[in-house]
Scaffold this active site. Structure first.
Site, mmCIF file in Angstrom:
data_model
loop_
_atom_site.group_PDB
_atom_site.id
_atom_site.type_symbol
_atom_site.label_atom_id
_atom_site.label_comp_id
_atom_site.label_asym_id
_atom_site.label_seq_id
_atom_site.Cartn_x
_atom_site.Cartn_y
_atom_site.Cartn_z
ATOM 1 N N ASP A 66 41.335 24.120 33.228
ATOM 2 C CA ASP A 66 40.655 25.293 33.784
ATOM 3 C C ASP A 66 40.007 26.096 32.659
ATOM 4 O O ASP A 66 40.682 26.834 31.939
ATOM 5 C CB ASP A 66 41.695 26.142 34.544
ATOM 6 C CG ASP A 66 41.094 27.397 35.153
ATOM 7 O OD1 ASP A 66 39.898 27.652 34.946
ATOM 8 O OD2 ASP A 66 41.840 28.123 35.842
ATOM 9 N N LYS B 175 38.916 41.807 32.581
ATOM 10 C CA LYS B 175 40.165 41.050 32.660
ATOM 11 C C LYS B 175 40.719 40.735 31.266
ATOM 12 O O LYS B 175 41.924 40.637 31.084
ATOM 13 C CB LYS B 175 39.886 39.769 33.433
ATOM 14 C CG LYS B 175 41.096 38.901 33.657
ATOM 15 C CD LYS B 175 40.712 37.782 34.591
ATOM 16 C CE LYS B 175 41.790 36.758 34.748
ATOM 17 N NZ LYS B 175 41.355 35.684 35.638
ATOM 18 N N GLU C 228 46.388 30.592 38.208
ATOM 19 C CA GLU C 228 45.137 29.998 38.686
ATOM 20 C C GLU C 228 45.226 28.479 38.823
ATOM 21 O O GLU C 228 44.856 27.940 39.870
ATOM 22 C CB GLU C 228 43.987 30.404 37.756
ATOM 23 C CG GLU C 228 43.628 31.870 37.946
ATOM 24 C CD GLU C 228 42.869 32.474 36.791
ATOM 25 O OE1 GLU C 228 42.450 31.731 35.889
ATOM 26 O OE2 GLU C 228 42.703 33.697 36.785
ATOM 27 N N ASP D 78 40.795 35.500 43.835
ATOM 28 C CA ASP D 78 40.673 34.988 42.470
ATOM 29 C C ASP D 78 39.973 36.096 41.691
ATOM 30 O O ASP D 78 38.770 36.298 41.833
ATOM 31 C CB ASP D 78 39.831 33.700 42.502
ATOM 32 C CG ASP D 78 39.399 33.262 41.108
ATOM 33 O OD1 ASP D 78 39.895 33.823 40.117
ATOM 34 O OD2 ASP D 78 38.555 32.344 41.028
#
Ligand code: AMP
Length: 630
Positions: A190, A68, A168, A7
């Site tokens: 999420d 990211k 994800e 992850d």
């Protein structure tokens, strides 16, 4: 072959592997199961995770957080204020994409992320005791093609073949669904550090099918931190008439304090932020002290939470469902620990959200399960994911003509016939876009190619078949074929995080060289440690046992200790020197040990003999024996 699950988060990253029939989270070298996604470039090399975070105040310009957010982004796609607000040196252009300038060198976000992946590769290898070369990496469902490709490139640079990129929330659903035999629809909400995703899934009979997904790759806990930081900057300005926004070190301290306050307000109703000696002017040092209440924080973050619910609304529209159709709302991502987020989610879905998943680890666990599926260890699960955004080409008048609609199950291949717009047109240009706007230019441009040598014909007669092919990773390949001549062209995708193919190759080689260099450094240190400990043990023998040795051994040991002293004090001693030294020290140490052993043996035998004699002396006399002997 173990395929590791990673992850690769905005704030934190987690490593998991499927082993012995279940997924396990692997702790990093510092012993933590969660590794901060922080990379620091220092004079002594690169640091990742807690080590990088710990030194950020002394090296703010070389410490990279939340990279990211910039993966697969073009320079002008990131608003100037965001480019300028980074705590590190500066953002720069790298072949049109965004790069980060550190100590004069521009790094692509893929190269920076590769440092985190590389650390995980080493952790997994140490845990498993064998080389690891393949990985499943998760990305936000809302990542576009360029962002996925940049993630794949990061893997390549780290020496990992990325066997699958999975979304994800889908990974979270895998982790949740693996033990469920119920047939039900679930929503995964999420809310992480940098991105927000909502996915609606259907589970049943070992099949996990994504029905719809939506989100925002630029909405996360970082935005809440930024809102608090802005509030603090404004407050400081109002109190001191000083604008301190431009200072990297101060910004870093303020952002850290903002995040800490945010996290404290998840369990407390008010908190104090105190930053002593933030700066100084002629009148002396300036401190920042402020009280922040949960209610104030909630007012600041309400629009962000509302934005996440707007995304949920779109996902339900796409799936043709209502929030009440889902049996569970699973919370994933660190920001779902915020009470306001939980309350708003509960209100929107009309049910209490499910907290049974560990929001920090569930995504990595899902990635490891997918790794298990790919390596054949898990075989009763099928994953059907969707493409998050519409893909199409620009047609006459700049309109976007969709070939694959968003939320189509992947892998998928779709074709459409196009033709020429003027008589005797010899070539057509295919411009590929991704996004939901009606006009192509308002969507994200992915790439362009040309199909030439079209036969002379009136307009609209030639038949050009355009094919869009999305693989299981969500990565797109586009081709165009002239149906008459079979001439074929395909799109070389752009968006490898600003790196050309050559640059990717050279980044891979650099990373390998760095790994080799690290390995060499480690071996050298191990050899040095061994020589040091043998040196100490010989020195002790000489000090404590010299009575046992002859002159030869004493001289030999003294010479050897002198040589060891020189070698160990040399900065540039080689591995071979340490090994040769250790081998001589070890032989010498054996001689000493033999002497000590012989002495101990002698002492032991003597003691035993004495003990025996003593025992005999204490035994009662046997009169008959006496009589006989008499
Ligand atoms: P993730 O990307 O899932 O690792 O989530 C990281 C985000 O969660 C960061 O923005 C953190 O500040 C935030 N976070 C973690 N724990 C808490 C907490 N207890 N309260 C509020 N936010 C949190």
């Amino acid at each position: 072959m173990t395929i590791i699950g990673i992850d690769l988060g905005t704030t934190n990253s987690v490593l998991s592997i499927y082993e012995g029939g279940k997924p396990v989270v692997i702790a990093n070298a510092e012993g933590s199961r969660v590794t901060p996604s922080v990379v620091a470039y220092t004079d002594d090399g690169t640091l990742v995770g807690d080590l990088a975070r710990r030194q950020c105040l002394v090296n703010p310009l070389g410490t990279i957080y939340s990279i990211k957010r910039f993966m697969g982004k073009r320079y002008d796609e990131i608003p100037e204020v965001e480019r300028k607000s980074v705590p590190y040196e500066t953002c720069d252009q790298l072949n049109g994409d965004l790069g980060v300038r550190i100590n004069g060198k521009i790094y692509s976000p893929s190269e920076i992320s590769a440092q985190i992946l590389s650390k995980f590769k080493t952790c997994a290898e140490q845990f498993l005791g064998k080389p690891v070369t393949e990985a499943v990496i998760t990305v936000p469902a809302y990542f576009n093609d360029a962002q996925r490709r940049a993630t794949q490139v990061a893997g390549e640079i780290a020496g990992l073949k990325v066997r699958r990129i999975i979304n994800e929330p889908t990974a979270a659903a895998l982790a949740y669904g693996v033990d469920q035999d119920k047939e039900e629809k679930v929503a995964i909400y999420d809310f992480g550090g940098g991105t927000f995703d909502i996915s609606i899934l259907e589970l049943g009979g070992g099949v996990i099918e994504v029905l719809a997904t939506n989100g925002d790759a630029h909405l996360g806990g970082d935005d809440i931190d930024q809102a608090i930081a802005d509030w603090l900057f404004d407050r400081f300005k109002a109190e001191n008439n000083m604008d301190i926004r431009g200072d990297a070190m101060i910004s870093q301290r303020i952002r850290e304090a903002a995040e800490k306050a945010k996290m404290e307000l998840s369990s407390m109703v008010t908190t104090e932020i105190y930053l002593p000696f933030l700066t100084a002017d002629a009148s002396g040092p300036k401190h920042l002290r402020a009280n922040l209440s949960r209610a104030q924080l909630e007012a600041m973050m309400q629009p962000l939470v509302q934005h996440s619910l707007d995304c949920c609304k779109r996902a339900f529209e796409d799936a043709g469902l209502k929030p009440s159709d889902v049996a569970e709302v699973l919370l994933v991502g660190g920001s779902t620990r915020i009470p306001l987020v939980q309350a708003e989610v509960e209100k929107y879905f009309g049910r209490k959200p499910n907290h049974s998943l560990n929001p920090d680890e569930v995504v990595a666990i899902g990635a490891a399960i997918q790794g298990g599926v790919l390596s054949g260890e898990v075989n009763d699960i099928v994953l059907l994911d969707v493409t998050p955004l519409t893909l199409g080409v620009k047609a006459n008048g700049g309109l976007m003509v969709p070939l694959i609609d968003r939320n189509t199950t992947i892998p998928v291949k779709k074709t459409k016939l196009f033709s020429t717009t003027v008589d005797n047109q010899e070539s057509v240009t295919i411009d590929v876009y991704q996004g939901e706007r009606q006009f192509a230019e308002e969507n994200r441009f992915l790439g362009q190619f040309e199909l030439s040598d079209i036969e002379k014909a009136p307009r609209a007669v030639p038949q050009i078949e355009v094919a869009f092919d999305i693989d299981a990773n969500g990565v797109l390949r586009v081709s165009a074929t002239n149906k008459k001549t079979n001439k074929h062209e395909s799109l070389v995708l752009m968006g490898a995080g600003g790196l050309t193919d050559d640059e990717i190759r050279s980044a891979i080689a650099d990373a390998e060289a760095a790994r080799d260099a690290d390995e060499k450094r480690k071996n050298l240190q191990v050899a040095r440690n061994k020589a040091e400990s043998l040196n100490l043990s010989n020195a002790r023998m000489l000090r404590e046992q010299s009575a046992l040795a002859d002159e030869n051994l004493i001289k030999k040991t003294k010479d050897l200790l002198e040589r060891a002293d020189m070698t160990l004090n040399k900065d540039d001693a080689s591995l071979e020197e340490f090994e040769a030294l250790s081998s001589d020290l070890s032989a010498c140490s054996c001689e000493w040990h033999e002497l000590v052993y012989a002495k101990e043996k002698e002492e032991r035998e003597r003691a035993e003999a004495e003990q025996k004699a003593q025992q005999q002396a204490q035994q009662p006399q046997d009169p008959s024996a006496n009589a006989e002997s008499n």
